[in-house]
Design a protein around this motif. Sequence first.
Motif, mmCIF file in Angstrom:
data_model
loop_
_atom_site.group_PDB
_atom_site.id
_atom_site.type_symbol
_atom_site.label_atom_id
_atom_site.label_comp_id
_atom_site.label_asym_id
_atom_site.label_seq_id
_atom_site.Cartn_x
_atom_site.Cartn_y
_atom_site.Cartn_z
ATOM 1 N N ALA A 127 1.219 -1.227 -0.078
ATOM 2 C CA ALA A 127 0.114 -0.217 0.050
ATOM 3 C C ALA A 127 0.714 1.474 -0.080
ATOM 4 O O ALA A 127 0.984 2.208 -1.068
ATOM 5 C CB ALA A 127 -0.950 -0.195 1.017
ATOM 6 N N GLY A 128 2.060 1.702 0.743
ATOM 7 C CA GLY A 128 2.614 2.023 1.123
ATOM 8 C C GLY A 128 3.449 2.592 -0.794
ATOM 9 O O GLY A 128 3.794 3.615 -0.698
ATOM 10 N N ARG A 129 4.307 1.634 -0.812
ATOM 11 C CA ARG A 129 4.845 1.845 -2.312
ATOM 12 C C ARG A 129 3.631 1.966 -3.170
ATOM 13 O O ARG A 129 3.931 3.092 -4.643
ATOM 14 C CB ARG A 129 5.059 0.996 -2.624
ATOM 15 C CG ARG A 129 6.123 -0.549 -1.952
ATOM 16 C CD ARG A 129 7.358 0.270 -2.244
ATOM 17 N NE ARG A 129 7.903 1.019 -3.471
ATOM 18 C CZ ARG A 129 9.083 1.400 -3.632
ATOM 19 N NH1 ARG A 129 9.525 2.514 -2.586
ATOM 20 N NH2 ARG A 129 9.441 1.470 -5.057
ATOM 21 N N VAL A 130 2.419 1.766 -3.372
ATOM 22 C CA VAL A 130 1.380 2.296 -4.479
ATOM 23 C C VAL A 130 0.732 3.810 -4.501
ATOM 24 O O VAL A 130 1.160 4.472 -5.249
ATOM 25 C CB VAL A 130 -0.321 1.189 -3.942
ATOM 26 C CG1 VAL A 130 -0.905 1.916 -4.885
ATOM 27 C CG2 VAL A 130 0.571 0.022 -4.865
ATOM 28 N N VAL A 131 0.836 3.646 -2.694
ATOM 29 C CA VAL A 131 0.675 5.460 -2.973
ATOM 30 C C VAL A 131 2.304 6.340 -3.433
ATOM 31 O O VAL A 131 2.052 7.208 -3.800
ATOM 32 C CB VAL A 131 0.816 5.966 -0.914
ATOM 33 C CG1 VAL A 131 0.830 7.587 -1.273
ATOM 34 C CG2 VAL A 131 -0.541 5.623 -1.447
ATOM 35 N N LEU A 132 3.868 5.938 -3.127
ATOM 36 C CA LEU A 132 4.729 6.454 -2.923
ATOM 37 C C LEU A 132 4.921 6.500 -4.693
ATOM 38 O O LEU A 132 5.963 7.735 -5.458
ATOM 39 C CB LEU A 132 6.060 5.733 -2.938
ATOM 40 C CG LEU A 132 7.007 6.222 -3.044
ATOM 41 C CD1 LEU A 132 7.685 7.672 -2.787
ATOM 42 C CD2 LEU A 132 8.309 5.469 -1.991
ATOM 43 N N SER A 133 4.053 5.783 -5.451
ATOM 44 C CA SER A 133 4.883 5.842 -6.834
ATOM 45 C C SER A 133 3.674 7.148 -7.476
ATOM 46 O O SER A 133 4.078 6.972 -8.836
ATOM 47 C CB SER A 133 3.891 4.262 -7.424
ATOM 48 O OG SER A 133 2.689 4.228 -7.455
ATOM 49 N N ARG A 134 3.035 7.755 -6.877
ATOM 50 C CA ARG A 134 2.298 8.286 -7.346
ATOM 51 C C ARG A 134 2.404 10.091 -7.031
ATOM 52 O O ARG A 134 2.362 11.162 -7.403
ATOM 53 C CB ARG A 134 1.015 8.420 -6.775
ATOM 54 C CG ARG A 134 0.143 6.844 -7.265
ATOM 55 C CD ARG A 134 -1.664 6.997 -6.739
ATOM 56 N NE ARG A 134 -2.477 6.207 -7.134
ATOM 57 C CZ ARG A 134 -2.624 6.316 -8.811
ATOM 58 N NH1 ARG A 134 -2.721 7.036 -9.732
ATOM 59 N NH2 ARG A 134 -3.175 4.995 -8.979
ATOM 60 N N MET A 135 3.817 9.892 -6.673
ATOM 61 C CA MET A 135 4.381 11.165 -6.233
ATOM 62 C C MET A 135 5.148 11.554 -6.948
ATOM 63 O O MET A 135 5.922 13.235 -7.305
ATOM 64 C CB MET A 135 5.340 11.411 -5.621
ATOM 65 C CG MET A 135 5.516 10.029 -3.962
ATOM 66 S SD MET A 135 3.853 11.212 -2.947
ATOM 67 C CE MET A 135 5.305 12.908 -2.561
ATOM 68 N N GLY A 136 5.408 11.317 -8.831
ATOM 69 C CA GLY A 136 5.827 11.905 -9.668
ATOM 70 C C GLY A 136 7.624 11.685 -9.810
ATOM 71 O O GLY A 136 7.600 9.986 -9.439
#
Length: 679
Positions: A127-136
């Motif tokens: 879950a953390g990596r999924v959100v982190l991947s949206r950081m650009g």
Amino acid sequence: MKRSRFGIAAMVGGFVGEWACAAAAQSAYAADSAFLKVLTERVDFTVQQIPALGRHLWQLPSIIDGRTALLLLGIVVAGLAAEVVARLLLSRLRVRTIDRLVGHSPLRAFGAALMLDIVALVALFIAGRVVLSRMGDPQSIGHLLGQQVFQALFYWRAFNLLFRAFLRPATPEGRIAPVDDATARSLLIALNWVVVLPLIANHLGRALLNTGAPKEVVSAAIILYAPLIAACLLWVVWHWHKEMAAWLSAMVSDRKVGRQLKLDAAHRWWMFGLAFYAAMGAAAVYAALTESGTAARGLGMIETTLLVLLLFETLMHRVTRHIVSELPMAGDVVADCLRLIARLYAIILIADALMVRVLGAMTADEWVAHDRGAKIAAISLVAIYAFWRFLRFRMDSYIAANPLPSADAAADSEDDVKVAASRLRTLMPLLRAMAGSVILVVGGLLVLSELGVNITPLIAGASVFGLAVSFGSQSLVRDVVSGIFFLAEDAFRIGEYVDCSKVKGTVEGFSVRCLKLRHQNGQLHIVPFGQVMHITNFSRDWTVVKFNLAFAPGTDVELLRKTVKKIGTDMMEEPAFKPILMQPLKMQGVVDIKDSSLIVRFKFMARPKNPSAIQRMGVRRMYEQLPKVGIQFATPTMPFTIPGMVPVATATTITPSAAAPAAAAPPAEAPPAPAKAAE
């Protein structure tokens, strides 16, 4: 003239020494003054950057936009939510697994529950990596900050997983730590704070650098918040020191050496904790001033090592706490060896962190040689300790399998009791002490040699000391040497009845200097071996028992001989007496004729285990069978009788009613075995 020259030389030497000491003190003072001056300048310069820190913090909303801030918060929220959901979904399976396995194998139950907790941690990671991947862009400020948040979150929850696996506040059946439910909940909170507070301190500085703050500004920020973080850690140590003391003291074994000292250390652990976290705060401030975080990283490594060591020791205690026997089991020996390996490895890591990082006493290249020597010494120590523990385990097992005879073995004459110990069982405690001393001395010298210590002066000093002791304690040396020869010749064993010329008794124990004899009346004699002129052993190999009985005049001697021979032959064939009797009971012949009675002597040969039982049984069977064939025992005769008086026998022969007790009772100074009472 000679005195004056010596006086001048002494004066010159004194002036030179005084000048050298003054010069050394002056140089040290100069070095300290220079260091303090530089440190003061750094403090002043860093404090001057506080306004710049305020301006940078004021500009953070323009550096980090709203979307980035929401994504940073989303990493934390999504990760924690995924972990909580996974834990809730697996909670029933975890409880069933613990209930099913904890009764059979606590280690398997712990491993299975830990694997289910790792599944929840994997959910947090995804879950953390999924959100982190949206950081650009990976090189953008938002992505760098997100990476920091994700790393800190994952590091925290990984340690929380370990702490939760050991404490289990909701499932006490699978708890590894020896604490109750309330203490487990409190300790879980405390350990989380211990991990989270240093994480915050570490990542705040990195976050300021990632947002473009100069190093001087970051140093100013660290000076401001490092004392606050250290104060919070000190509060955590003091607030939960009783709960941690309960954890540590519960792991102190009752069977280990130095239990009270360990308990005192467990109850006063908070003193070390306060000093350690105060040093961590000072190291963080020092790192901010000098721009060198080596000492802080070294202390952090020490903290992690101690936490991991605590968890490992708790796991070993949980695995071995079911061993309640005073005799160490094989699993207990293996656990102690594993504990030693973990402790030595932790000591090497802590020494590396202290010498190289915290104190800076040597560089990493200089430490390599010492590190290699320490590891070789640790391997040698583990091998020596494992050899000693397994050797002692075998010796203790042999001692437990071959118990010593009881003090009242002679009193239980009707039972099949063990009268004397074997030679190996007699020597085993002394062999164990000697083996331990040799292994301790040789192993200690070997380990010191691997650590770089010159052991030649130690060996020479020990030799000189031993020679001085031998000259000053000649009587002690004589006792020891005499005892060695007595033991080598197998002159006695524990449980045997011996005569040492001055005292008699049953061997109850011995040391390298003296022999302990228990008299049949209860007195304990301690006889130095040097005062023992000879030893007469009444309990070795075999014994011949002779006793007399009185028969009526006119007794058929040949019929008496045949009947007694038949009784002795029958006793030889019985399982109860066959291992003891070496020659059957038989009649030796008529020894005397007096007071109208025929005195006949009987004898048999038996092992000195419990011949009095054979004598009593033989007399009893003669009392029962001889009258059946017409052989009568002698009866007391009275030449006259006075009315109102009890008749008194004039003969001193053994009557049938008194025959068995008289044969069983030894004289006042006789051993429990009838060998001494034979004549």
